[in-house]
Enzyme design. Structure first.
Site, PDB file in Angstrom:
ATOM      1  N   SER A   1       0.811  -1.221   0.000  1.00  0.00           N
ATOM      2  CA  SER A   1       0.000   0.000   0.000  1.00  0.00           C
ATOM      3  C   SER A   1       0.844   1.270   0.000  1.00  0.00           C
ATOM      4  CB  SER A   1      -0.908   0.015   1.236  1.00  0.00           C
ATOM      5  OG  SER A   1      -1.549   1.271   1.321  1.00  0.00           O
TER       6      SER A   1
ATOM      7  N   LYS B   1     -13.805  -4.359   3.540  1.00  0.00           N
ATOM      8  CA  LYS B   1     -14.646  -3.170   3.327  1.00  0.00           C
ATOM      9  C   LYS B   1     -16.118  -3.390   3.684  1.00  0.00           C
ATOM     10  CE  LYS B   1     -12.097  -0.780  -0.303  1.00  0.00           C
ATOM     11  NZ  LYS B   1     -12.193  -0.262  -1.671  1.00  0.00           N
TER      12      LYS B   1
ATOM     13  N   ASP C   1     -13.775   6.366  -2.959  1.00  0.00           N
ATOM     14  CA  ASP C   1     -13.317   6.033  -4.326  1.00  0.00           C
ATOM     15  C   ASP C   1     -14.090   6.833  -5.382  1.00  0.00           C
ATOM     16  OD1 ASP C   1     -11.381   3.904  -3.731  1.00  0.00           O
ATOM     17  OD2 ASP C   1     -13.123   2.792  -3.056  1.00  0.00           O
TER      18      ASP C   1
ATOM     19  N   GLY D   1     -18.225  -2.394 -16.002  1.00  0.00           N
ATOM     20  CA  GLY D   1     -17.832  -3.021 -14.747  1.00  0.00           C
ATOM     21  C   GLY D   1     -18.889  -2.868 -13.675  1.00  0.00           C
ATOM     22  N   ALA D   2     -18.828  -3.771 -12.691  1.00  0.00           N
ATOM     23  CA  ALA D   2     -19.805  -3.760 -11.600  1.00  0.00           C
ATOM     24  C   ALA D   2     -19.172  -4.265 -10.303  1.00  0.00           C
ATOM     25  CB  ALA D   2     -21.009  -4.616 -11.973  1.00  0.00           C
ATOM     26  N   GLY D   3     -17.837  -4.204 -10.229  1.00  0.00           N
ATOM     27  CA  GLY D   3     -17.150  -4.606  -9.001  1.00  0.00           C
ATOM     28  C   GLY D   3     -17.065  -3.425  -8.041  1.00  0.00           C
ATOM     29  N   GLY D   4     -16.076  -3.487  -7.136  1.00  0.00           N
ATOM     30  CA  GLY D   4     -15.958  -2.456  -6.106  1.00  0.00           C
ATOM     31  C   GLY D   4     -15.766  -1.063  -6.677  1.00  0.00           C
TER      32      GLY D   4
HETATM   33  P1  NAD Z   1     -13.476  -6.240  -8.640  1.00  0.00           P
HETATM   34  O1  NAD Z   1     -12.864  -7.592  -8.558  1.00  0.00           O
HETATM   35  O2  NAD Z   1     -14.379  -5.790  -7.561  1.00  0.00           O
HETATM   36  O3  NAD Z   1     -14.297  -6.147 -10.036  1.00  0.00           O
HETATM   37  C1  NAD Z   1     -13.769  -6.708 -11.198  1.00  0.00           C
HETATM   38  C2  NAD Z   1     -14.545  -6.203 -12.416  1.00  0.00           C
HETATM   39  O4  NAD Z   1     -13.794  -6.582 -13.591  1.00  0.00           O
HETATM   40  C3  NAD Z   1     -15.931  -6.825 -12.562  1.00  0.00           C
HETATM   41  O5  NAD Z   1     -16.820  -5.893 -13.134  1.00  0.00           O
HETATM   42  C4  NAD Z   1     -15.682  -7.980 -13.550  1.00  0.00           C
HETATM   43  O6  NAD Z   1     -16.829  -8.347 -14.276  1.00  0.00           O
HETATM   44  C5  NAD Z   1     -14.634  -7.321 -14.461  1.00  0.00           C
HETATM   45  N1  NAD Z   1     -13.826  -8.329 -15.159  1.00  0.00           N
HETATM   46  C6  NAD Z   1     -12.922  -9.188 -14.612  1.00  0.00           C
HETATM   47  N2  NAD Z   1     -12.402  -9.978 -15.580  1.00  0.00           N
HETATM   48  C7  NAD Z   1     -13.006  -9.598 -16.750  1.00  0.00           C
HETATM   49  C8  NAD Z   1     -12.890 -10.036 -18.097  1.00  0.00           C
HETATM   50  N3  NAD Z   1     -12.053 -11.023 -18.450  1.00  0.00           N
HETATM   51  N4  NAD Z   1     -13.648  -9.425 -19.035  1.00  0.00           N
HETATM   52  C9  NAD Z   1     -14.498  -8.422 -18.701  1.00  0.00           C
HETATM   53  N5  NAD Z   1     -14.638  -7.952 -17.436  1.00  0.00           N
HETATM   54  C10 NAD Z   1     -13.907  -8.546 -16.482  1.00  0.00           C
HETATM   55  O7  NAD Z   1     -12.258  -5.234  -8.835  1.00  0.00           O
HETATM   56  P2  NAD Z   1     -12.175  -3.702  -8.378  1.00  0.00           P
HETATM   57  O8  NAD Z   1     -11.723  -3.649  -6.975  1.00  0.00           O
HETATM   58  O9  NAD Z   1     -13.419  -3.017  -8.774  1.00  0.00           O
HETATM   59  O10 NAD Z   1     -10.944  -3.201  -9.269  1.00  0.00           O
HETATM   60  C11 NAD Z   1     -11.090  -2.965 -10.655  1.00  0.00           C
HETATM   61  C12 NAD Z   1      -9.954  -2.078 -11.125  1.00  0.00           C
HETATM   62  O11 NAD Z   1     -10.108  -0.797 -10.511  1.00  0.00           O
HETATM   63  C13 NAD Z   1      -8.561  -2.561 -10.723  1.00  0.00           C
HETATM   64  O12 NAD Z   1      -7.696  -2.336 -11.806  1.00  0.00           O
HETATM   65  C14 NAD Z   1      -8.185  -1.644  -9.573  1.00  0.00           C
HETATM   66  O13 NAD Z   1      -6.796  -1.450  -9.460  1.00  0.00           O
HETATM   67  C15 NAD Z   1      -8.865  -0.372  -9.991  1.00  0.00           C
HETATM   68  N6  NAD Z   1      -9.141   0.556  -8.886  1.00  0.00           N
HETATM   69  C16 NAD Z   1      -8.681   1.808  -9.006  1.00  0.00           C
HETATM   70  C17 NAD Z   1      -8.912   2.725  -8.012  1.00  0.00           C
HETATM   71  C18 NAD Z   1      -8.352   4.120  -8.142  1.00  0.00           C
HETATM   72  O14 NAD Z   1      -8.363   4.844  -7.144  1.00  0.00           O
HETATM   73  N7  NAD Z   1      -7.915   4.518  -9.327  1.00  0.00           N
HETATM   74  C19 NAD Z   1      -9.661   2.362  -6.880  1.00  0.00           C
HETATM   75  C20 NAD Z   1     -10.143   1.057  -6.794  1.00  0.00           C
HETATM   76  C21 NAD Z   1      -9.870   0.148  -7.805  1.00  0.00           C
END
Ligand code: NAD
Length: 297
Positions: A22, A73, A109, A133-136
């Site tokens: 980190s 989280k 975020d 996307g629909a993750g975090g």
């Molecule tokens: P997560 O695991 O919660 O979500 C993953 C997402 O990626 C989902 O929507 C999933 O469907 C998609 N995905 C994974 N593999 C895939 C594929 N092969 N094809 C299509 N979609 C795919 O991850 P997260 O925590 O949301 O992180 C996502 C990105 O955001 C990472 O690169 C992370 O470093 C970045 N991030 C950046 C910041 C910032 O401050 N800039 C903050 C948080 C996360």
């Protein structure tokens, strides 16, 4: 260090696992020193089932606050006394402020994402966004943009378990922010994406573009890139993703990478802890000096 850490120094913490990589301790400790604040920030490797103990320690040690990363989280959000509107909708926190034992959870975020756009002259109020996307990260972006007055958000996700999360976010936003129209589609080709890309802002908030997926982009139909389409990425490693590079080369006037979001989400947390603006310019200059080796890092 022996002059910085005194008997009066207040502790702040990052919890999650892993935390060894980190950048938060360096960023916050630099900022505390810059402002002459008597705090020290440490990272602790904490698993989900240890969150309750970590929060008890936060109260016991009278920490002003802390940050939370994966996988803690959601569990931290469940244990807060109060939640910010975004943290409540998302059910996750990355920042905790301790007011005399009362813990309030925030998620910065999305705030960082919106601020990063503003730093590039882009407002989300009244705009249509397409978010991949629909993750975090994606959920934080979607909820904050809705709360900040986006007119419409179209979410695309691959046919994986996150697709249900996209639908759940859309349902929640329908009640919480009825003025924002939210649609969800499965990303199984470019046709629907092209139709929806009459948007103002297109965002990648997936893992695609990040190492080891850095040779990939979810936008393969380059006719989607118009000069007035703002293209943003939350991925910051590499600094310029394939999506951002291709959008820039195709003539999109504003292409915005994810490193600013990272900086501004930290700055938003710093403001919540201290009431002060994080010295972002000075910290970036310091980081640059470290990279150049001048600070002997
Ligand atoms: P997560 O695991 O919660 O979500 C993953 C997402 O990626 C989902 O929507 C999933 O469907 C998609 N995905 C994974 N593999 C895939 C594929 N092969 N094809 C299509 N979609 C795919 O991850 P997260 O925590 O949301 O992180 C996502 C990105 O955001 C990472 O690169 C992370 O470093 C970045 N991030 C950046 C910041 C910032 O401050 N800039 C903050 C948080 C996360």
């Amino acid at each position: 260090m022996e002059q910085r850490i005194k008997g009066t120094t207040g502790l702040m913490m990052l919890i999650g696992s892993p935390v060894g990589h980190s950048g938060s301790p360096a960023m916050y400790n630099f900022s505390f020193q810059h402002h002459g604040l008597d705090y020290a920030y440490m990272a602790f490797d904490i698993k989900e089932e240890q969150v309750a103990d970590a929060l008890a320690a936060m109260r016991l040690f009278k920490m002003r606050g802390g940050n939370v990363t994966m996988p803690c989280k959601n569990e931290a959000a469940r244990q807060m006394d109060e939640l910010s509107p975004a943290a409540r909708i998302i059910g996750a926190v990355n920042t905790i402020v301790n007011e005399d034992g009362k813990l309030t959870g925030h998620i910065t975020d999305g705030i960082g994402f919106v601020r990063n756009l503003q730093e590039h002259g882009v407002e989300v109020k009244g705009k249509k966004l397409v978010v991949l996307g629909a993750g975090g990260a994606a959920t934080a972006v979607q909820v904050q943009c809705a709360l900040e007055g986006a007119k419409a958000i179209t979410i695309f996700n691959a046919d994986d378990p996150f697709l249900d999360r996209a639908r759940s976010t859309a349902e929640k936003l329908k009640t919480e922010v009825p003025g924002c129209e939210v649609k969800v589609f499965c990303l199984d080709g470019q046709e629907k994406l092209r139709e929806e890309a009459d948007a103002d802002i297109l965002v990648n908030a997936t893992l695609i573009g990040m190492k080891p997926h850095d040779g990939q982009s979810l936008v393969t139909d380059k006719s989607i890139f118009r000069p007035d389409l703002v293209v943003a990425d939350v991925v910051y490693n590499p600094m310029e993703t394939k999506l951002i590079k291709e959008a820039r080369e195709a003539g999109c006037a504003k292409t915005i990478g994810g490193s600013g979001m990272l900086l501004w989400q930290g700055a938003a947390a710093y403001k919540l802890f201290t009431g002060l603006d994080m010295p972002t310019d000075e910290y970036q200059e310091y980081q640059k000096r470290c990279e150049d080796g001048a600070d002997g890092k």
